[in-house]
Design an enzyme around this catalytic site. Structure first.
Site: not given
Ligand SMILES: NC(=O)C1=CN([C@@H]2O[C@H](COP(=O)(O)OP(=O)(O)OC[C@H]3O[C@@H](n4cnc5c(N)ncnc54)[C@H](O)[C@@H]3O)[C@@H](O)[C@H]2O)C=CC1
Ligand SMILES: O=C(O)C1=N[C@H](C(=O)O)C[C@H](O)C1
Length: 268
Positions: A157, A161
């Site tokens: 990643h 991350k």
């Molecule tokens: N399940 C899936 O398909 C996927 C999951 N993810 C997960 O999603 C999460 C976020 O990933 P990214 O967008 O890359 O991170 P990022 O750091 O770019 O975005 C997270 C956002 O959440 C906000 N945030 C944090 N605490 C908050 C609160 N109390 N209230 C409102 N907003 C708050 C932050 O300010 C930030 O803008 C991670 O846990 C990642 O692993 C990411 C991609 C795909």
């Molecule tokens: O943090 C990410 O970017 C992603 N998080 C998810 C994970 O923890 O598997 C999904 C994806 O791989 C991207």
């Protein structure tokens, strides 16, 4: 007044938050009715039309209660501490809570249970069609091959991350353990370093690479004597996760309260 379902996006300015807003707005199947960011964030009080060029008229708020009041679903890709707070509020408002947040520990997962008694939660470490298919394939291959085949989950990643192994890697490890009829907690090898000793038969190993702008890559390696089987998924565009999240939000409308997975949504 639009007839489309109202969707709230939390973590609006994040990598996924922005992708979710664009995907919902472009879908024609739902509209972004509110966007939430953490208190003190520069986007709070700003119009999405100004900061993103889409969803004009939606002003980013740090008040989730107000945001949830008029919505049917919330797409939440933020952080574990925020997600458990949102779960309680989404349950009160009877919203479908789509949780993509990873890095959830046992205490966070326990806090989802009361919420799932009142509302629909769809939670998955990866919302893409391809990864959820890979999970099914991993279970089947693990069922077919015995413990002479060492299983290793390798993920890569981007440099930002914060959790490891990735949520996807854990889903794949769980599937391999289920296929073998063992508990992942008992056979998991995470973070080898130094004089580790030889590999334990039947264990499932995890390795995490972090660098640059890698969206997400996952290999499940079955290493045998004289041959290897490798199952691989490569994500090149975060839109795959956002499309899955929107699908889950629409699928969850009218479903009985409970916690569901993307396999439920996709009918696997
Ligand atoms: N399940 C899936 O398909 C996927 C999951 N993810 C997960 O999603 C999460 C976020 O990933 P990214 O967008 O890359 O991170 P990022 O750091 O770019 O975005 C997270 C956002 O959440 C906000 N945030 C944090 N605490 C908050 C609160 N109390 N209230 C409102 N907003 C708050 C932050 O300010 C930030 O803008 C991670 O846990 C990642 O692993 C990411 C991609 C795909
Ligand atoms: O943090 C990410 O970017 C992603 N998080 C998810 C994970 O923890 O598997 C999904 C994806 O791989 C991207």
């Amino acid at each position: 007044m639009s007839e489309l379902p109202n969707i709230v996006v939390t973590g609006a300015s994040g990598r996924m938050g922005q992708m979710l807003i664009r995907t919902v707005e472009a879908s024609g199947k739902a509209r972004v009715s509110a966007a939430v960011e953490r208190s003190g964030h520069a986007w709070v009080g700003q119009d999405l039309g100004e900061v993103m060029g889409v969803a004009k008229g939606v002003v980013v708020t740090d008040d989730p209660l107000e945001a949830f009041a008029t919505a049917q679903a919330v797409l939440d890709f933020t952080a574990p501490a925020a997600t458990v707070e949102f779960a309680a509020l989404a349950a009160q408002a009877r919203l479908v809570h789509v949780i993509g947040t990873t890095g959830m520990e046992a205490e966070h997962l326990a806090r989802l249970e009361p919420a799932a008694r009142h509302a629909v939660i769809v939670r998955a470490g990866n919302m893409s069609l391809g990864v959820n298919l890979l999970v099914e394939l991993t279970r089947k291959v693990a069922q077919a091959l015995d413990a002479d085949w060492d299983v290793e989950v390798i993920e890569a990643h981007h440099r930002h991350k914060v959790d490891a192994p990735s949520g996807t890697a854990l889903m794949l490890g769980e599937a391999a353990a289920e296929g073998r009829g063992v508990s992942l907690a008992e056979v998991s090898d995470r973070g080898r370093d130094g004089i580790t000793g030889a590999r334990d038969r039947g264990h499932i190993g995890f390795s995490a690479i972090r660098g640059g702008d890698i969206v997400g890559e996952h290999d499940v390696l079955f290493a045998g004597e004289g041959e290897r089987v490798i199952l691989r998924h490569v994500a090149t565009d975060r839109a795959i996760f956002a499309r899955g999240a929107l699908k889950a939000a629409l699928w969850g409308q009218g479903k009985a309260p409970g916690e569901y997975s993307m396999a439920d949504v996709l009918g696997f």
